[in-house]
Design an enzyme around this catalytic site. Structure first.
Site, short mmCIF file in Angstrom:
data_model
loop_
_atom_site.label_atom_id
_atom_site.label_comp_id
_atom_site.label_asym_id
_atom_site.label_seq_id
_atom_site.Cartn_x
_atom_site.Cartn_y
_atom_site.Cartn_z
N GLU A 195 0.86 -1.19 0.00
CA GLU A 195 0.00 0.00 0.00
C GLU A 195 0.90 1.25 0.00
OE1 GLU A 195 -2.37 -0.32 3.54
OE2 GLU A 195 -2.56 -2.49 3.28
N ARG A 234 -2.86 18.15 9.93
CA ARG A 234 -1.68 17.36 10.28
C ARG A 234 -0.75 18.06 11.28
NH1 ARG A 234 1.97 15.98 7.25
NH2 ARG A 234 2.26 13.87 8.04
N CYS A 266 -10.97 29.17 16.16
CA CYS A 266 -10.93 29.53 17.59
C CYS A 266 -10.36 28.39 18.44
CB CYS A 266 -12.33 29.89 18.07
SG CYS A 266 -12.55 31.66 18.21
N TYR A 295 -3.40 12.92 3.38
CA TYR A 295 -3.94 13.26 4.70
C TYR A 295 -4.13 14.76 4.86
CZ TYR A 295 -2.29 8.52 5.14
OH TYR A 295 -2.06 7.19 4.90
#
Length: 336
Positions: A195, A234, A266, A295
């Protein structure tokens, strides 16, 4: 895939069901039914309870489910703890000893066909040594299972190949890694599955953002941009590093500042970089956050009622809009 929604996306995009592997610790009965009806290649089963549920769903649908067990080889991956997955105290998979018992249990279930062994020890690995160590342990398990009469033919060694996010990062050679895999499985008759997702797509994507303002609190400098943790989580989630580049040269060419690059959300945790030396940008300047293809968008949200940005596919001098910018109306479209 790790959800029914991902299976839907694969099929909608023209992918073949018989090339789909379904992993994940929380497959629901509905997701199993969808995958069984679609005719996926195999399920990577991650617990005894899941094995029993899959067997029952296959009986109910008059199907035979091809299965592998996701095994934890207990090899430490040198990566962020949130994306290390192959130790005994992680939620994923089953330990080696439990796996052997479950393989023999599965072999006695008529609605299941035991076809493979699987593992995935973690992501963003620049050194492939742990992956090869895990492979050795999987091969030893495969040999024991075959000796016991189980027809193992797939060896799913997961992903984990990292990319250089920081300028000083050095990527291990994927071709050398593949050669070492082939040397270990040569003559085994096993089909090897990998993968390599992040290593394919991460460097193909970038996040473009505009400087809104600059401010100073005491001795602390902040560059406020119009992207935020809802667009690229991330850095806040993994303390991940993304290299920042200005679109144009600043007027103060040799000047840099050390600042936190933050968004409008915030949360104190809403930052894209902390204590980073960057060019002396001014409001209106455009910045690029590099290596955002993996991601990034998929972890995006509408937190603070922020519409998601558009996505543009660039190929040489050609550009095509592949995801429209969300409107305010989109934010409430499914609400009553």
């Amino acid at each position: 895939i790790v959800s029914g929604g991902e299976l839907y996306r694969v099929l909608k995009a023209g992918g073949k069901a018989d090339k789909v592997v379904f992993s994940g610790v929380g497959k629901t009965a509905e997701e199993m039914d969808y995958a069984l009806r679609s005719g996926i290649l195999k399920f990577n089963v991650e617990s005894e309870g899941e094995l029993e549920l899959l067997a029952r769903r296959a009986v109910q649908l008059k199907k035979r489910a091809r299965v592998a067990l996701r095994v934890n080889p207990d090899v430490a991956a040198e990566t962020h703890p949130y994306i290390a997955t192959g130790l005994r105290d992680h939620k994923f998979g089953v330990d080696m000893r439990t796996a052997e018992r479950l393989y023999h249990k599965a072999a006695g279930m008529p609605s299941l066909e035991v076809v493979g062994v699987s593992c995935h020890i973690g992501s963003q690995l620049l050194d492939y040594t742990p992956l090869l160590e895990a492979l050795d342990r999987l091969l030893a398990l495969t040999s024991r299972l075959r000796d016991a009469g189980l027809p193992i033919r797939y060896l799913d060694i997961g992903g984990g190949l990292g990319v250089p996010y920081k300028p000083g990062d050095v990527r291990a050679d994927p071709a050398a890694y593949v050669k070492q895999i082939l040397a270990k499985v040569n003559g085994s008759g096993l089909t090897v599955m990998v993968e390599p997702g992040r290593s394919i797509i991460a460097e193909a994507g970038a996040l473009l953002t505009r400087v809104i303002n600059r401010k100073t609190n005491g001795s602390k400098h902040f560059v406020i941009v119009d992207a935020a943790m809802n667009d690229l989580i991330r850095p806040a989630l993994y303390q991940a590093y993304h290299h920042i580049l200005p679109i144009k040269e600043t007027t103060e060419r040799d000047a840099t500042i050390t600042a936190d690059v933050v968004g409008p959300v915030c949360e104190t945790g809403d930052f894209l970089a902390r204590g980073r030396a960057i060019p002396c940008v001014t409001p209106g300047d455009l910045l690029v956050f590099a290596t955002a293809g993996a991601y990034g968008s998929v972890l995006g949200s509408n937190y603070n009622a922020r519409p998601k940005p558009p996505e543009v596919l660039v190929d040489g001098r050609r550009a095509k809009l592949i995801r429209k910018r969300e409107s305010m109306a989109d934010l409430v479209r499914n609400e009553t």
